[in-house]
Write a protein that holds these residues in place. Structure first.
Motif, PDB file in Angstrom:
ATOM      1  N   ASP A   3       0.834  -1.204   0.000  1.00  0.00           N
ATOM      2  CA  ASP A   3       0.000   0.000   0.000  1.00  0.00           C
ATOM      3  C   ASP A   3       0.865   1.247   0.000  1.00  0.00           C
ATOM      4  OD1 ASP A   3      -2.396  -1.384   0.001  1.00  0.00           O
ATOM      5  OD2 ASP A   3      -2.582  -1.386   2.182  1.00  0.00           O
ATOM      6  N   ARG A  13      -9.529  -1.453  -0.923  1.00  0.00           N
ATOM      7  CA  ARG A  13      -9.701  -2.748  -1.579  1.00  0.00           C
ATOM      8  C   ARG A  13     -11.146  -2.838  -2.043  1.00  0.00           C
ATOM      9  NH1 ARG A  13      -5.063  -2.540  -0.334  1.00  0.00           N
ATOM     10  NH2 ARG A  13      -3.633  -4.183   0.359  1.00  0.00           N
ATOM     11  N   TYR A  14     -11.348  -3.415  -3.218  1.00  0.00           N
ATOM     12  CA  TYR A  14     -12.710  -3.660  -3.687  1.00  0.00           C
ATOM     13  C   TYR A  14     -12.744  -4.994  -4.418  1.00  0.00           C
ATOM     14  CZ  TYR A  14     -11.197  -2.208  -8.385  1.00  0.00           C
ATOM     15  OH  TYR A  14     -10.556  -2.108  -9.596  1.00  0.00           O
ATOM     16  N   GLU A  59     -10.006  -9.592  -5.444  1.00  0.00           N
ATOM     17  CA  GLU A  59      -9.765  -8.353  -4.699  1.00  0.00           C
ATOM     18  C   GLU A  59      -8.739  -7.507  -5.438  1.00  0.00           C
ATOM     19  OE1 GLU A  59      -9.461  -7.798  -0.117  1.00  0.00           O
ATOM     20  OE2 GLU A  59      -7.394  -7.975  -0.869  1.00  0.00           O
ATOM     21  N   VAL A  60      -9.060  -6.229  -5.647  1.00  0.00           N
ATOM     22  CA  VAL A  60      -8.195  -5.298  -6.364  1.00  0.00           C
ATOM     23  C   VAL A  60      -7.800  -4.181  -5.408  1.00  0.00           C
ATOM     24  CG1 VAL A  60      -7.951  -3.790  -8.379  1.00  0.00           C
ATOM     25  CG2 VAL A  60      -9.404  -5.832  -8.514  1.00  0.00           C
ATOM     26  N   GLN A  61      -6.510  -3.836  -5.435  1.00  0.00           N
ATOM     27  CA  GLN A  61      -6.003  -2.766  -4.578  1.00  0.00           C
ATOM     28  C   GLN A  61      -6.062  -1.437  -5.311  1.00  0.00           C
ATOM     29  OE1 GLN A  61      -2.982  -0.950  -5.037  1.00  0.00           O
ATOM     30  NE2 GLN A  61      -2.715  -0.033  -3.024  1.00  0.00           N
ATOM     31  N   MET A  88      -6.941   2.753  -9.224  1.00  0.00           N
ATOM     32  CA  MET A  88      -6.972   1.299  -9.018  1.00  0.00           C
ATOM     33  C   MET A  88      -5.857   0.621  -9.795  1.00  0.00           C
ATOM     34  SD  MET A  88      -8.743   2.421 -11.648  1.00  0.00           S
ATOM     35  CE  MET A  88     -10.113   3.118 -10.733  1.00  0.00           C
ATOM     36  N   TYR A 106       2.256  -7.079  -9.077  1.00  0.00           N
ATOM     37  CA  TYR A 106       1.432  -8.030  -8.336  1.00  0.00           C
ATOM     38  C   TYR A 106       1.630  -9.483  -8.789  1.00  0.00           C
ATOM     39  CZ  TYR A 106      -0.902  -3.941  -6.469  1.00  0.00           C
ATOM     40  OH  TYR A 106      -1.176  -2.754  -5.826  1.00  0.00           O
TER      41      TYR A 106
END
Length: 658
Positions: free
Chosen positions: A321, A405-406, A413-415, A464, A472
């Motif tokens: 993050d 996060r969504y 899950e996407v940061q 996003m 990732y």
């Protein structure tokens, strides 16, 4: 590990603190170039060199450290060029890199030049440019700053070619008035006389060399079509051996060397997969021992290396993050641990140091503070601030960048990050959806003039790291490889719907804004989802994928670009907004510079023409001499004024415009 006490002083000679004010900063304030762009310390620690901006033009100033003497003006920024960096080659002589854009029959090209100057501003000399030994598009690639002979550095540049070198089949081209074939040699460059001596001749297909901490050229990276190769030379040997060869954008375990070990000249640090994510390994170049895992993170990739001036590896960046560095050099780690308590809430790294490791330049930033510089003296344990990075901005009035996060539609899950106007409740706000460029890139925590400008005008900003982003792991990247208008775009849409569902965004006031690849995604959004996005803004964006492939044909990485975009012609047409102008139902704003070397202005021009033919509302703003990043106060003033007016008209921030 020790926590050392620090004495915090401000070096007032380079600027005073910005006044604290609750007033909304002007467009000109957000658009301004950094007050201090770069700081370097001389090898003996006596001098500091600063690239400082005055009225949107930068100059180099030399200050004698620890004295009250006034800075000496050493060099000005020439017209049509920008400083990239200035660093000390000796105790009294500086090397400065300049970046410019050259327009030619095949488009716009970036080029760099190298200039040397004494600490007192005398004996300025443009290096390489008129040499018969070396030429090339890029002339500032220093491999080693202290390779042995006095007053020399190691420089990577194309070996000189004459007119015959531009003949068909030779592979060389003329850019402006210089030739290039992008197969560099390594030279010893005398930074006083400008004389050059070949240390390593060009060797196909190597496009970039790496020297070890002793100044010996030991590693090479090559590109032949879409094939990537890595080469090494063992200590004391003359022959080169290929370590690895692979096709770009293919899966598989492979080692990519980044630096020779300072402890063993026949070992190299390299990045390679560990459980699907890029990690750091120590590799035996003789292939007599198995690779040793140095560092791996369970969630994200290791990214680019942090190197010392002698080429030794200090550490590697990785981004969760928040940005981080894993330090392989214990001395560097100790320095950062020492200064952290004095720079709370900021990410800090070593930008420059003396060879005896006594004086360090520390570069740091936060989400509400642009990049700033400090000098750390390891003997006195004192940290001194250089100037004021916030010039005109009060960090207490700027917006924090919060990790979020969504869940995407398939449950993944996407940061990402959410920024809301300072002092707001963070609910029912007009929203700017801001997909990043690349697409092989990622959004990271830190200061952004564009994001801060938008939140200052009352907009929430949503970013996003959609699938296809860097950082990732291979599964994340390959999930959206060659699918620009598919899964990547779906992740952007799902982020927007998440913000609406959470009550953050007013569903009637959402606009999608992007730069470069993000501009492409913004155009896709304007074409496909008028019920979600009320407007679309493309800054230096792509509109036609087939045209992009055509434009890349003359570049050396053409086959790599083609593999990145894909070869399915039907999909390329389906995912090109320019070919579907009739589908647009929302207003479109496009902003593009005439000297953009990354995305041709033509991409916005053909989109504008298509929208006009379809009688759709659009506006194209062409910024004369603007580069891809619109680096320049006047360029960014134009961008922000256009953006403020366009957003105000279409999704009108609750606080109005200023």
């Amino acid at each position: 590990m020790h926590r050392w006490p620090l004495s915090i002083l401000a070096l007032a000679a380079f600027g005073a603190p910005a006044p604290s004010t609750a007033a909304v900063p002007s467009i000109e304030t957000f658009a301004a170039r950094p007050q201090i762009q770069d700081v370097s310390v001389s090898p003996d620690g006596r001098y500091l060199a600063l690239i400082e901006t005055v009225d949107d033009r930068a100059g180099v100033f030399v200050k004698e450290r620890g004295t009250s003497t006034a800075p000496v003006f050493a060099m000005a920024e020439p017209e049509h060029f920008r400083f990239r960096w200035c660093k000390w080659a000796t105790n009294t002589r500086l090397l400065c890199s300049f970046l410019g854009m050259e327009s030619g029959p095949r488009g716009v090209y970036a080029l760099t030049r190298l200039v040397a100057v004494d600490a007192d501003g005398r004996n300025m000399k443009v290096l390489v440019q008129n040499s018969s030994s070396a030429q090339g598009q890029f002339q500032d690639r220093i491999l080693h700053w202290h390779p042995g002979p006095p007053n020399t550095v190691l420089l990577e540049a194309d070996e000189g070619i004459d007119a015959s070198g531009t003949a068909p089949g030779v592979g060389a081209v003329v850019i402006g008035n210089i030739g290039t074939h992008a197969l560099p040699a390594v030279f010893e460059l005398d930074i006083v006389t400008g004389r050059m001596k070949v240390r390593q001749h060009a060797r196909s297909p190597i496009r970039h060399w790496t020297a070890d901490p002793h100044g010996e050229v030991r590693l090479g990276w090559g590109l032949d079509g879409a094939d990537v190769s890595y080469y090494a030379r063992l200590a004391g040997e003359r022959d080169w051996r290929r370590l690895a060869k692979f096709e770009a954008f293919t899966r598989g375990d492979r080692f990519e060397p980044i630096a020779i070990s300072a402890d063993d000249p026949n070992k190299a640090y390299a990045t390679a997969p560990s459980e699907g994510r890029s990690a750091v390994w120590l590799v035996d170049l003789r292939d007599t021992a198995n690779p040793e895992l140095v560092f791996a993170h369970p969630l994200v990739d290791v990214e680019h290396p942090l190197l010392g001036s002698d080429g030794r590896l200090l550490g590697v960046y990785y981004d969760t993050d928040y940005p981080n560095v894993f330090y392989t050099d214990e001395r560097a780690r100790a320095v950062i641990d020492a200064v952290k308590p004095a720079l709370p809430g900021r990410f800090s790294v070593i930008a420059s140091e003396t060879p005896d490791h006594s004086i360090f330049v520390i570069r740091s930033f936060s989400d509400v503070e642009p990049t700033g510089f400090h000098i750390y003296d390891s003997s006195s344990k004192r940290l001194l601030k250089i100037g004021d990075p916030s010039a005109g901005l009060d960090p207490t009035t700027l917006s924090r960048m919060s990790p979020i996060r969504y869940a995407a539609r398939d449950g993944t899950e996407v940061q990402g990050y959410l920024s809301v106007p300072r002092g707001s409740a963070g609910k029912h706000l007009p929203l700017v959806v801001l997909p990043h460029g690349g697409p092989i890139h990622r959004d990271s925590w830190g200061y952004s003039f564009l994001e801060q400008f938008l939140t200052s005008r009352g907009y929430a900003v949503l970013q996003m790291n959609f699938r296809g982003s860097a950082g990732y792991g291979s599964d994340w990247f390959f999930a959206a490889h060659q699918d620009w208008g598919g899964l990547t775009y779906d992740d952007v849409v799902d982020a927007t719907r998440w913000a609406i569902k959470e009550g953050i965004a007013d569903p009637q006031r959402v606009c999608i804004v992007g730069w470069s690849f993000g501009g492409y995604i913004a155009l896709v959004g304007g074409q496909r989802d008028a019920e979600l996005f009320r407007c679309a803004v493309s800054i230096a964006g792509i509109s036609d994928l087939g045209l992009l492939e055509d434009e890349e044909f003359h570049f050396l990485n053409y086959r790599v670009t083609k593999k990145q975009i894909g070869t399915d012609s039907a999909k390329l047409r389906r995912d090109s907004p320019r070919l579907h102008a009739a589908d647009f139902k929302v207003p479109v704003l496009m902003v593009h510079g005439t000297r953009d070397a990354q995305v041709a202005l033509e991409q916005s021009e053909v989109m504008d023409a298509a929208l006009r033919r379809a009688n759709k509302p659009d506006r194209l703003v062409v910024i004369k001499d603007g580069d891809h990043s619109l680096n320049g106060k006047s360029f960014r003033v134009t961008l922000l004024r256009e953006l403020e007016a366009f957003l105000g008209q279409n999704i009108g921030a609750a606080g109005g415009t200023h």
